[in-house]
Design a protein around this motif. Structure first.
Motif, mmCIF file in Angstrom:
data_model
loop_
_atom_site.group_PDB
_atom_site.id
_atom_site.type_symbol
_atom_site.label_atom_id
_atom_site.label_comp_id
_atom_site.label_asym_id
_atom_site.label_seq_id
_atom_site.Cartn_x
_atom_site.Cartn_y
_atom_site.Cartn_z
ATOM 1 N N ILE A 60 33.470 43.730 33.654
ATOM 2 C CA ILE A 60 33.026 44.029 32.289
ATOM 3 C C ILE A 60 31.866 45.010 32.312
ATOM 4 C CG2 ILE A 60 31.980 43.025 30.226
ATOM 5 C CD1 ILE A 60 33.530 40.461 30.814
ATOM 6 N N ALA A 61 30.954 44.810 33.235
ATOM 7 C CA ALA A 61 29.810 45.720 33.346
ATOM 8 C C ALA A 61 30.253 47.129 33.705
ATOM 9 C CB ALA A 61 28.835 45.178 34.401
ATOM 10 N N ILE A 62 31.207 47.238 34.628
ATOM 11 C CA ILE A 62 31.713 48.555 35.010
ATOM 12 C C ILE A 62 32.361 49.255 33.817
ATOM 13 C CG2 ILE A 62 33.517 49.684 36.374
ATOM 14 C CD1 ILE A 62 32.852 47.776 38.645
ATOM 15 N N ARG A 63 33.104 48.483 32.992
ATOM 16 C CA ARG A 63 33.746 49.085 31.830
ATOM 17 C C ARG A 63 32.708 49.605 30.825
ATOM 18 N NH1 ARG A 63 37.977 45.128 32.587
ATOM 19 N NH2 ARG A 63 36.887 43.621 31.245
ATOM 20 N N HIS A 64 31.605 48.878 30.658
ATOM 21 C CA HIS A 64 30.560 49.349 29.741
ATOM 22 C C HIS A 64 29.932 50.637 30.242
ATOM 23 C CE1 HIS A 64 30.877 45.453 27.733
ATOM 24 N NE2 HIS A 64 30.063 45.911 26.799
ATOM 25 N N VAL A 65 29.701 50.727 31.555
ATOM 26 C CA VAL A 65 29.165 51.974 32.116
ATOM 27 C C VAL A 65 30.159 53.114 31.898
ATOM 28 C CG1 VAL A 65 28.489 53.132 34.254
ATOM 29 C CG2 VAL A 65 27.712 50.797 33.797
ATOM 30 N N ALA A 66 31.462 52.836 32.096
ATOM 31 C CA ALA A 66 32.488 53.860 31.894
ATOM 32 C C ALA A 66 32.501 54.352 30.449
ATOM 33 C CB ALA A 66 33.866 53.311 32.279
ATOM 34 N N GLU A 67 32.304 53.429 29.488
ATOM 35 C CA GLU A 67 32.249 53.823 28.087
ATOM 36 C C GLU A 67 31.063 54.736 27.825
ATOM 37 O OE1 GLU A 67 34.313 53.464 25.578
ATOM 38 O OE2 GLU A 67 35.744 52.567 26.966
ATOM 39 N N ALA A 68 29.948 54.447 28.436
ATOM 40 C CA ALA A 68 28.765 55.302 28.270
ATOM 41 C C ALA A 68 29.023 56.688 28.852
ATOM 42 C CB ALA A 68 27.553 54.648 28.935
ATOM 43 N N ILE A 69 29.710 56.742 30.021
ATOM 44 C CA ILE A 69 30.040 58.042 30.627
ATOM 45 C C ILE A 69 30.994 58.817 29.723
ATOM 46 C CG2 ILE A 69 31.256 59.115 32.558
ATOM 47 C CD1 ILE A 69 30.165 56.852 34.327
ATOM 48 N N ARG A 70 31.988 58.113 29.189
ATOM 49 C CA ARG A 70 32.973 58.775 28.324
ATOM 50 C C ARG A 70 32.286 59.304 27.055
ATOM 51 N NH1 ARG A 70 36.181 54.932 28.232
ATOM 52 N NH2 ARG A 70 37.667 55.595 29.824
ATOM 53 N N ALA A 71 31.328 58.577 26.537
ATOM 54 C CA ALA A 71 30.667 58.977 25.296
ATOM 55 C C ALA A 71 29.839 60.238 25.477
ATOM 56 C CB ALA A 71 29.797 57.827 24.781
ATOM 57 N N ILE A 72 29.242 60.411 26.637
ATOM 58 C CA ILE A 72 28.355 61.557 26.840
ATOM 59 C C ILE A 72 29.067 62.777 27.419
ATOM 60 C CG2 ILE A 72 27.538 61.182 29.206
ATOM 61 C CD1 ILE A 72 24.685 61.588 28.121
ATOM 62 N N SER A 73 30.272 62.563 27.961
ATOM 63 C CA SER A 73 31.004 63.680 28.596
ATOM 64 C C SER A 73 31.549 64.629 27.535
ATOM 65 C CB SER A 73 32.158 63.143 29.438
ATOM 66 O OG SER A 73 31.673 62.359 30.503
ATOM 67 N N ARG A 74 31.507 65.903 27.829
ATOM 68 C CA ARG A 74 32.066 66.912 26.933
ATOM 69 C C ARG A 74 33.553 67.098 27.226
ATOM 70 N NH1 ARG A 74 27.847 71.205 29.051
ATOM 71 N NH2 ARG A 74 28.867 70.333 30.899
ATOM 72 N N ALA A 75 34.232 67.873 26.375
ATOM 73 C CA ALA A 75 35.687 68.035 26.497
ATOM 74 C C ALA A 75 36.081 68.619 27.844
ATOM 75 C CB ALA A 75 36.216 68.915 25.357
ATOM 76 N N ALA A 76 35.283 69.560 28.381
ATOM 77 C CA ALA A 76 35.642 70.218 29.639
ATOM 78 C C ALA A 76 35.194 69.448 30.864
ATOM 79 C CB ALA A 76 35.051 71.628 29.676
ATOM 80 N N ASP A 77 34.336 68.437 30.680
ATOM 81 C CA ASP A 77 33.824 67.678 31.815
ATOM 82 C C ASP A 77 34.918 66.797 32.409
ATOM 83 O OD1 ASP A 77 31.419 68.851 31.276
ATOM 84 O OD2 ASP A 77 30.614 67.127 30.159
ATOM 85 N N VAL A 78 34.774 66.500 33.710
ATOM 86 C CA VAL A 78 35.750 65.667 34.411
ATOM 87 C C VAL A 78 35.039 64.448 34.976
ATOM 88 C CG1 VAL A 78 37.451 65.550 36.262
ATOM 89 C CG2 VAL A 78 37.134 67.690 35.001
ATOM 90 N N PRO A 79 35.043 63.335 34.250
ATOM 91 C CA PRO A 79 34.424 62.115 34.784
ATOM 92 C C PRO A 79 35.439 61.319 35.586
ATOM 93 C CG PRO A 79 35.055 61.766 32.492
ATOM 94 C CD PRO A 79 35.465 63.188 32.832
ATOM 95 N N GLY A 80 34.983 60.538 36.516
ATOM 96 C CA GLY A 80 35.886 59.724 37.307
ATOM 97 C C GLY A 80 35.167 58.601 38.014
ATOM 98 N N ARG A 81 35.907 57.561 38.330
ATOM 99 C CA ARG A 81 35.379 56.454 39.136
ATOM 100 C C ARG A 81 35.866 56.681 40.551
ATOM 101 N NH1 ARG A 81 37.417 50.224 39.062
ATOM 102 N NH2 ARG A 81 35.775 49.318 40.393
#
Length: 463
Positions: A356-377
């Motif tokens: 659950i904690a990892i998913r919350h961090v992922a949501e924060a990453i997704r919220a701040i990432s721009r359209a061209a950015d490539v986030p990943g775990r």
């Protein structure tokens, strides 16, 4: 004809057609109408007792034919005139109902005139009734029991129909009403048979049955008037036999071609319909397979827990960004972040809470990432973001904003609220970076420095 001999007898065919097309409760009215027609046709030619006998014979014949057909098609009633229907009608007309009726008719005729040859008259009655049924019944069934075919009266088809009608009517007139002194070719009724083929193939059973009907009445009228190819000084009975043989040939030709071509057309239409359905199914199945393929590919590139790019997808996209940067001299930055003391979260709350904690961090990453950015775990609690066309300073601003947003997160776990921090390292692409892994290694070194300096901080590794 003057002797009371007919080329073919239409009233029975009319009654039979009406019986086939009508419900059983109306049969008695139709049979009564047929008996009335018999009296009207024969009055003045035969005594009343003979007329009554002929009427009963014809009524019995019509009832027998209709009853056999009703039984044959299990009371479903008339549907469409097919090869099967044509064969059934031909068999019943030629070999069952009319030969039996002819026995009664010939007996009645001989009873009124003992000089009449029984079997000769039986043959005339048999063929006269059978040909009348074969000529008139199919025409009435097709024209009154079925809808007109589509496209029969289009402008192009109407022109062809007009030309055919002109040639056919002129041919019937010239051949069947030709005086004896006319040229020999006028005595060749076989010349009309190709026109019957034309009618059957181009205008269907409606054209074929109508043409045979016109042909039959024209041949009978001409022969009765002492004209045409069948009347050349022979006796009336011989002339009638010749007409009957000719009409039997013509009607068999027209009905055989008409029904065969109709069912061939239906078969072609069914094949085209099945082909269209098959093509539609193939198209739909192909679309489903492509969709499943895309979903499978997406699943293969997506981290199941967070919905971010998995390690494979992240490196695939990052390598593309690196290649673009080298080809077009474009800069980019890479940040790596790791959840601080994440092992303690798992030890205290369990792995499910850790997820659950990892998913919350992922949501924060997704919220701040721009359209061209490539986030990943890219690891258990380790994430990376590739920032195309982003300088080190711009990337550092985004990285610190992300770090602070995660600090502000409150993750509810088992009656308490978990607050987390992350350590972040960021590095920038340099023209001498031959591979993406070189810049990623510098970002990873920056992350290690952030951990070493006390965690919950950002370390920037510049030039």
């Amino acid at each position: 004809m003057p002797e009371g001999i007919v080329t073919f007898w239409p009233p029975n065919a009319v009654v039979v057609s009406a019986l086939i097309l009508s419900p059983l409760r109306h049969w008695w009215l139709l049979i009564l109408a047929g008996i009335t027609a018999e009296f009207a046709a024969d009055i003045g030619h035969f005594p009343l007792w003979q007329i009554a006998g002929f009427a009963l014979v014809n009524a019995g014949e019509a009832s027998l034919v209709a009853a056999i057909l009703r039984w044959r098609y299990r009371d479903r009633g008339y549907q469409l005139f097919t090869v099967r229907v044509a064969l059934t009608l031909g068999t019943v007309f030629l070999f069952i109902a009319t030969p039996l009726a002819a026995l009664g008719g010939a007996a009645l005729y001989q009873a009124g005139d003992p000089d009449v040859a029984f079997w000769s008259f039986w043959r005339l009655w048999w063929f006269g009734d059978a040909i009348g049924l074969l000529i008139v019944t199919p025409a009435l069934l097709v024209w009154f029991g079925e809808a007109l075919p589509r496209g029969l009266f289009t402008s192009r088809r109407a022109t062809e129909l007009g030309l055919f009608s002109l040639l056919f009517l002129a041919g019937c007139g010239l051949i069947f009403f030709a005086p004896p002194e006319w040229p020999l070719w006028n005595k060749s009724p076989v010349l009309l048979l190709p026109l019957l083929v034309w009618a059957a193939l181009r205008f269907g059973l409606h054209g074929a049955t109508a043409s045979v009907l016109i042909l039959g009445f024209s041949a009978a009228a001409g022969t009765t008037s002492g004209l045409g190819p069948f009347f050349d000084g022979a006796s009336q009975a011989e002339s009638v036999i010749r007409v009957q043989d000719y009409l039997l040939t013509a009607v068999i030709l027209a009905l055989s071609l008409g029904t065969s071509f109709r069912q061939w057309s239906w078969a072609i239409s069914d094949l085209q319909h099945e082909r269209a359905k098959l093509e539609q199914r193939v198209t739909e199945r192909t679309r489903e397979l492509n969709q499943q393929k895309q979903e499978a590919e997406q699943q293969a590139l997506t981290d199941a827990l967070t919905g971010l790019n998995n390690r494979r997808a992240f490196f695939q996209y990052a390598h593309n960004i690196h290649d673009q940067a080298r080809r077009y001299d474009r800069g980019y930055s890479v940040m790596i972040l790791d959840i601080d003391n994440f092992k303690q979260v798992n030890d205290r709350f369990g792995h499910a809470s850790g997820d659950i904690a990892i998913r919350h961090v992922a949501e924060a990453i997704r919220a701040i990432s721009r359209a061209a950015d490539v986030p990943g775990r890219i690891g258990g609690e380790e994430f990376a973001i590739c920032l195309p066309a982003t300088s080190l300073d711009e990337g550092a601003i985004l990285a610190d904003r992300l770090r602070l947003s995660i600090c502000d997160l409150g993750v509810p776990l088992e009656g308490s609220t978990l607050h987390m921090t992350v350590s972040v390292g960021i590095a920038q692409y340099r023209p001498d970076d031959a591979t993406f892994e070189e810049i990623l290694k510098r970002a990873d070194n920056a992350l290690y420095m952030a951990k070493s300096q006390g965690r919950n901080r950002l370390v920037i590794l510049g030039e």
